[in-house]
Design an enzyme around this catalytic site. Structure first.
Site, PDB file in Angstrom:
ATOM      1  N   CYS A 161     -27.662  -6.644 -14.815  1.00  0.00           N
ATOM      2  CA  CYS A 161     -26.716  -7.801 -16.283  1.00  0.00           C
ATOM      3  C   CYS A 161     -25.616  -7.102 -16.280  1.00  0.00           C
ATOM      4  O   CYS A 161     -24.754  -7.969 -16.968  1.00  0.00           O
ATOM      5  CB  CYS A 161     -27.258  -8.877 -16.763  1.00  0.00           C
ATOM      6  N   ASN A 162     -25.790  -6.020 -17.357  1.00  0.00           N
ATOM      7  CA  ASN A 162     -24.885  -5.045 -17.775  1.00  0.00           C
ATOM      8  C   ASN A 162     -24.300  -4.073 -16.479  1.00  0.00           C
ATOM      9  O   ASN A 162     -23.833  -3.108 -16.593  1.00  0.00           O
ATOM     10  CB  ASN A 162     -25.534  -4.484 -19.048  1.00  0.00           C
TER      11      ASN A 162
ATOM     12  N   SER B 196     -26.444   2.268 -22.192  1.00  0.00           N
ATOM     13  CA  SER B 196     -26.798   0.770 -22.581  1.00  0.00           C
ATOM     14  C   SER B 196     -26.685   0.690 -23.429  1.00  0.00           C
ATOM     15  O   SER B 196     -25.540   1.148 -24.605  1.00  0.00           O
ATOM     16  CB  SER B 196     -28.282   0.858 -22.372  1.00  0.00           C
TER      17      SER B 196
ATOM     18  N   GLU C 170     -32.401   1.644 -24.805  1.00  0.00           N
ATOM     19  CA  GLU C 170     -33.779   1.104 -23.923  1.00  0.00           C
ATOM     20  C   GLU C 170     -34.180   1.262 -22.859  1.00  0.00           C
ATOM     21  O   GLU C 170     -33.259   1.217 -21.879  1.00  0.00           O
ATOM     22  CB  GLU C 170     -32.669  -0.607 -24.054  1.00  0.00           C
TER      23      GLU C 170
END
Length: 418
Positions: free
Chosen positions: A50-51, A109, A114
């Site tokens: 999603c990133n 991130s 993470e």
């Protein structure tokens, strides 16, 4: 073959565009195969979260591969290349390796450190292996990257850096219980911020996000309410605390939006908040640099610095090993040629002196072999050492020219003790 990485992430692209680019299931597999089938591409792997969406390929032609892969990304996402291009980053050879190492360590991130990205890259590798698009080069690179990422999480405090930075930033806000907070963004760092606010006793939490549904989910998790992103300027007026981490890549909060006492915590890189807001009476802005200078988040900042140093160390080791490996066929070819000369000359000796007894023949053979080994030892060791230096491939090239070697010949690739 060289490594080429093409992608876009929360650092370079608006969330809305990232959501359109992100591919899963059959669409992801189709993109993977189409990239792999390009004539300029030998191996391919796609990391899609999603990133971020990143395509790693091994190529023999940079420009041809860049054009082809970018075009295929546009075709498979339905987004025109001219719309994608401003948000794409391209890393080649050493920079591509360094980028991948940084990604798996969590340095790139939204929430620094993470660990989820480790599993996501591992899944991307497994998919490429199952689909037959990952070969020896990418497999070795990604396996090494995963080891680097695991080492970063084991040897440093990077895992807690993101959450700790939120806590450190809010410490500078003083007493926050009972105050009204606005969280801009709904990514991992914003989620951490919202949960931290809730645990600190902030009951009035508003979430503004470009994708309303994601903002609504986060707001529901912390007992707050969500608003459309377009309502964010109006919400600023009533907020005592504002935490923002959108990855928009530009200033989304400017001085003209503020008019009263407000504490702003900007956790984005590049920054979401225009530093000029500090000139607005009653406004206090805290960003990552402020946290570092305060010393409150020094442990977390130190953890990030340690991981960056680790990436540099591991990158150097990886590149040294790669350069040394490139001269191995030349060294093998030299050893193989020398072995052939020894065998030929010993055969001639036996033909000329057929009455030599077995013991004498063995002594002669061992003596000649020792002479050859001693003569070749220093240059073969040195050429492997020099290969790790800039321009080191020229030494292997000199060996090939001087001894008329062809590392591609079958006898040159057999197992030889180096």
């Amino acid at each position: 073959m060289s490594i080429l990485a093409i992608g876009l992430s929360h650092r370079t692209s608006p969330v809305a565009l990232l959501e359109r680019v992100s591919l899963t299931g059959d669409r992801l597999v189709k993109l993977l195969h189409d990239v792999h089938h390009e004539s300029s591409v030998a191996e391919a792997m796609v990391v899609s979260t999603c990133n971020r969406v990143e395509i790693y390929v091994t190529v023999d032609r940079f420009h041809a591969a860049l054009t082809a892969v970018t075009g295929l990304l546009g075709v498979h996402t339905g987004i025109p290349v001219e719309e994608l291009t401003p948000h794409l980053y391209v890393h080649y050879e050493e920079r591509a390796v360094e980028h991948l190492f940084s990604v798996v360590c969590g340095l790139d991130s939204m929430v620094v450190g993470e660990g989820q990205i480790l599993g996501q890259v591992r899944q991307a590798l497994k998919l490429g292996q199952r689909q037959g698009t990952v070969g020896a080069t990418l497999n070795e690179l990604v396996q090494q990257a995963l080891r680097v990422g695991k080492r970063a999480h084991t040897d440093t405090g990077i895992d807690q850096a993101g959450a700790s930075l939120v806590t450190a930033g809010l410490t500078l806000a003083g007493e926050i219980a009972g105050r009204r907070a606005l969280v801009v963004g709904a990514g991992s760092m914003s989620s951490l911020a919202a949960v931290t606010l809730q645990r600190a006793g902030v009951s009035d939490i508003v979430v503004a996000n470009r994708t309303y549904e994601r903002g609504a989910r986060l707001a529901a998790n912390v007992g707050g309410r969500a608003v459309e992103f377009s309502a964010m300027p109006a919400e600023l007026a009533g907020a005592d605390i504002v935490i923002t981490c959108t990855g928009a890549g530009r200033h989304i909060i400017t001085p003209d939006m503020l008019g009263g006492p407000t504490f702003l915590l900007d956790l984005a890189l590049p920054h979401d908040v225009d530093p000029a807001v500090r000139r607005v009476p009653g406004v206090r802005l805290v960003d990552l640099e402020t946290i570092q200078e305060s010393g409150i988040g020094s442990r977390e900042v130190d953890a990030v610095a340690s991981v960056r140093a680790l990436v540099v160390e591991e990158l150097r080791a990886y590149l040294d090993a790669e350069r040394a490996a490139k001269v191995t066929p030349t060294v093998v070819a030299l050893r193989s040629k020398a072995a052939g000369v020894v065998e030929s000359e010993l055969g001639r000796l036996l033909m000329r002196v057929p009455d030599l007894d077995a013991r004498a023949r063995d002594e002669v053979a061992m003596t000649v072999q020792r002479v050859v080994d001693k003569l070749l030892h220093e240059p073969t060791v040195r050429v492997k050492q020099l290969a790790t230096c800039p321009g080191g491939d020229h030494y292997a090239e000199a060996l090939r020219e001087l001894f008329n070697l062809d590392p591609k010949m079958p006898e040159a690739v057999r197992e030889v003790e180096l």
